[in-house]
Scaffold this active site. Structure first.
Site, PDB file in Angstrom:
ATOM      1  N   ARG A   1      -6.926  13.245  61.977  1.00 44.14           N
ATOM      2  CA  ARG A   1      -7.410  11.838  62.117  1.00 44.14           C
ATOM      3  C   ARG A   1      -6.672  11.340  60.803  1.00 44.14           C
ATOM      4  NH1 ARG A   1     -10.595  11.074  57.712  1.00 44.14           N
ATOM      5  NH2 ARG A   1     -12.221  12.423  57.051  1.00 44.14           N
TER       6      ARG A   1
ATOM      7  N   ASP B   1     -10.251  11.961  44.701  1.00 47.00           N
ATOM      8  CA  ASP B   1     -10.495  11.364  45.993  1.00 47.00           C
ATOM      9  C   ASP B   1      -9.818  10.056  45.887  1.00 47.00           C
ATOM     10  OD1 ASP B   1     -11.762  10.354  48.559  1.00 47.00           O
ATOM     11  OD2 ASP B   1     -13.146  11.702  48.300  1.00 47.00           O
TER      12      ASP B   1
END
Length: 284
Positions: free
Chosen positions: A100, A196
Site C-alpha cells: 500500500r 518515521d
C-alpha cells in the site's frame, strides 16, 4: 541540546495517525488514520470533518486548489475535492497485491512523492519511493523497506528521506527542474527506535518522528548531529509538521495500535524556539 515536552492536543485516539499538514492559506490542519482509511481536517473554527475511504490510505497532501487533497491509497492516487474522491492514477502495476502507499509529500515544483510499504505481517518489508509528475509515475529510489519522511532544503538542492527499517535518514542531491535525485548518503542513523515522518524548519534542520522512541529528534541537515529533542507521551510517534500563524508549533501524530498508554494514538503539539516552512502543494 534543547529539550521540549509535547502537550496533548486531542484525547481522541487514532489507530495509525499519520500525514499531518497545515495549510497556511486556510489555516487548516489535516491528518489521516492509515488503517481505518480516514482523512481528517480541522479549520480555524475548530470544527473537525472527516472523509472515509474503503481502503487504507497512507497520506493526504494538500493540492494547489484550496480545500482539495491528493490521497495516496492502497491501489491508486485519488483527488479528493470536497466530498468527491476520484481516481487519477492506478498504481496496480507499481504495487504488489500486499503493498500500500505510505508517506507522501509535494516537492517544491508541485510533484507528488509517495512511498510504498507492505500492508500485512506476512511479507518481508519492501517497497519503492515514487514520484507522480504530470500523470507519469517514476521510481526515485528502489528497494526501500518502509518509505517514510521526506523534506527539501530551502535552496532546493537537497532532498532528505527516511527509510524506517534501514534505521536511517538519507540525503541526496536534488534537481528542482527535473525532480531527479542522486548521490545518496546516510545523514544519520537512529538508535532506540526507527525514523518515521519528518518536516524541515526555516534553518534547514530536520524534525524527525521516532517510532518506538517516544520522541521527535531535531537533526542538522548538514551533518546529522542531534540538536534538540521533543518528548512525547506516546510510544510510537509517527510524524510532525509546523502549524500556526508563526509556524513555530509542531503538530504531532502518533499510533495507538497495540498500545495501552493513556495517550498512545493521540495528537500532540509543541511550541518551539524556531520556525518552520510552509508546506508545498501538489499541482493536481
Amino acid at each position: 541540546m534543547k529539550t521540549y515536552t509535547a502537550e496533548v492536543y486531542s484525547t481522541e485516539k487514532y489507530q495509525l495517525g499519520e500525514s499531518p499538514f497545515y495549510d497556511s492559506r486556510t489555516k487548516t490542519l489535516s491528518w489521516v488514520d492509515i488503517s481505518k482509511g480516514r482523512l481528517f481536517t480541522q479549520g480555524p473554527d475548530g470544527v473537525k470533518k472527516s472523509f472515509t475511504f474503503d481502503k487504507p490510505i497512507g497520506a493526504a497532501v494538500p493540492s494547489e486548489k484550496e480545500g482539495s487533497y491528493l490521497v495516496a491509497g492502497s491501489d491508486g492516487i485519488y483527488l479528493l475535492d470536497g466530498e468527491k474522491a476520484s481516481l487519477i492514477k492506478n498504481l496496480s502495476e507499481y504495487y504488489e497485491a500486499y503493498q500500500r502507499s505510505n508517506d507522501a509529500k509535494a516537492d517544491p515544483a508541485g510533484r507528488l512523492w509517495f512511498g510504498s510499504s507492505v500492508n500485512d505481517d506476512n511479507h518481508q518489508a519492501s517497497g519503492n519511493l515514487f514520484c507522480l509528475d504530470k500523470g507519469k509515475v517514476s521510481c526515485k529510489q528502489a528497494d526501500t523497506k518502509i518509505s517514510n519522511g521526506m523534506a527539501w532544503s530551502s535552496d532546493r538542492k537537497k532532498f532528505y528521506f527516511s527509510d524506517s527499517l534501514q534505521y536511517a535518514v538519507f540525503s541526496y542531491d536534488y534537481d528542482l527542474a527535473t525532480g531527479e535525485i542522486s548521490n545518496r548518503k546516510v545523514l544519520f542513523k537512529v538508535e532506540n527506535g526507527v525514523s518515521d515522518g519528518m518536516c524541515i524548519d526555516s534553518e534547514d534542520n530536520l524534525w524527525v518522528a521516532i517510532w518506538g522512541g517516544r520522541r521527535i529528534e531535531c537533526r542538522s541537515s548538514k551533518d546529522g548531529s542531534l540538536l534538540a529533542r521533543v518528548n512525547v507521551d506516546a510510544q510510537n510517534v509517527t510524524s510532525c509538521c509546523f502549524m500556526g500563524d508563526n509556524l513555530d508549533t509542531l503538530f504531532i501524530t502518533t499510533s495507538g495500535q497495540g498500545q495501552t498508554g493513556e495517550h498512545d494514538g493521540c495528537l500532540f503539539t509543541c511550541k518551539l524556539d524556531t520556525k518552520g516552512c510552509q508546506c508545498d502543494y501538489v499541482k493536481a
